[in-house]
Structure formats: structure tokens, C-alpha cells
Design a protein around this motif. Structure first.
Motif, PDB file in Angstrom:
ATOM      1  N   LYS A 299      29.983  51.574  32.956  1.00 42.31           N
ATOM      2  CA  LYS A 299      30.167  51.775  34.117  1.00 42.31           C
ATOM      3  C   LYS A 299      30.854  50.519  35.050  1.00 42.31           C
ATOM      4  O   LYS A 299      31.770  50.462  35.657  1.00 42.31           O
ATOM      5  N   ARG A 300      30.039  49.297  34.771  1.00 44.70           N
ATOM      6  CA  ARG A 300      30.218  48.216  35.929  1.00 44.70           C
ATOM      7  C   ARG A 300      29.680  47.029  34.870  1.00 44.70           C
ATOM      8  O   ARG A 300      28.830  46.971  34.280  1.00 44.70           O
ATOM      9  N   LEU A 301      30.600  45.846  35.149  1.00 46.99           N
ATOM     10  CA  LEU A 301      29.968  44.437  34.603  1.00 46.99           C
ATOM     11  C   LEU A 301      30.318  43.490  35.743  1.00 46.99           C
ATOM     12  O   LEU A 301      31.081  43.614  36.566  1.00 46.99           O
ATOM     13  N   ARG A 302      29.205  42.956  35.868  1.00 48.79           N
ATOM     14  CA  ARG A 302      28.875  41.740  36.886  1.00 48.79           C
ATOM     15  C   ARG A 302      28.608  40.422  36.230  1.00 48.79           C
ATOM     16  O   ARG A 302      27.877  40.479  35.294  1.00 48.79           O
ATOM     17  N   PHE A 303      29.116  39.604  36.713  1.00 49.38           N
ATOM     18  CA  PHE A 303      28.671  38.129  36.284  1.00 49.38           C
ATOM     19  C   PHE A 303      29.350  36.984  37.176  1.00 49.38           C
ATOM     20  O   PHE A 303      30.109  37.228  38.143  1.00 49.38           O
ATOM     21  N   GLN A 304      28.430  35.678  37.084  1.00 48.02           N
ATOM     22  CA  GLN A 304      28.695  34.828  38.090  1.00 48.02           C
ATOM     23  C   GLN A 304      28.244  33.441  37.171  1.00 48.02           C
ATOM     24  O   GLN A 304      27.423  33.336  36.604  1.00 48.02           O
TER      25      GLN A 304
END
Length: 107
Positions: free
Chosen positions: A4-9
Motif C-alpha cells: 500500500k505504502r512505503l515510507r523512509f527517511q
């Protein structure tokens, strides 16, 4: 499984938080990650596999801690987060690195 979603920092070359909405690509059965050599395409796959499995998509890129952006300030957390759906149930995994300081200010 549908991502659904991928987030990274502060992961790989990406200092700022990145948010990739895979449901925006829902009408397409196939999509392409395209860019010049060194643009960060593989890092997107690494973020996904680190979030899910705790290791990179290729065996020689090292541990999660080594993927932290080199110039990231100590107060900027490194994280990878993936949200996906399996058989109608939504799951979310996150791995995070927080830089801690000892009393003598070592990190």
C-alpha cells in the motif's frame, strides 16, 4: 500481498522523508523504476526489504545501520516503514535507528 505504502527517511541517498503511495499505481499491473545509474532505484527496493525482512534486497549492501544517510544529523531518525494488505487485513512494519549519546557525547 499488495504493498500500500512505503515510507523512509535518512536512508541511502534520501535525507528527507519519502512517501511512495503504491495504491496510486493500482490501475496499472506493471510499473517501472527508471533513472540514471546511482539515482536511488535500488534503495527503494532495499527500503522495502529492510522493512519486511531486516536485510537488503542484495546480499552485499550490509546491515540496516550502514544504510543510514551519511550526512544525517544525530537528531534525524532513520526509518523504513511499509504498509501492506494480505487477505483483506492491513499490516504495517517499521524499523528505526535512533542515534543515542553517551555521557561523554559519543554516539
Amino acid at each position: 500481498m499488495k504493498i500500500k505504502r512505503l515510507r523512509f527517511q535518512a536512508f541511502g541517498p534520501y535525507m528527507q522523508a519519502q512517501d511512495i503511495d503504491f495504491f496510486a499505481l493500482n490501475n496499472h499491473h506493471l510499473f517501472l523504476l527508471r533513472g540514471a545509474t546511482g539515482a536511488g532505484k535500488t534503495v527503494i527496493l532495499d527500503a522495502l526489504t529492510y522493512a519486511l525482512y531486516g536485510k537488503s534486497s542484495g546480499g552485499d549492501r550490509g546491515e540496516f545501520e550502514l544504510m543510514r544517510t551519511k550526512g544525517a544529523k544525530d537528531d534525524l531518525d532513520t526509518y523504513v516503514n511499509v504498509c501492506f494488505i494480505v487477505q483483506g487485513k492491513q499490516y504495517e512494519f517499521e524499523r528505526r535507528i535512533q542515534v543515542k549519546h553517551k555521557r561523554n557525547k559519543e554516539t
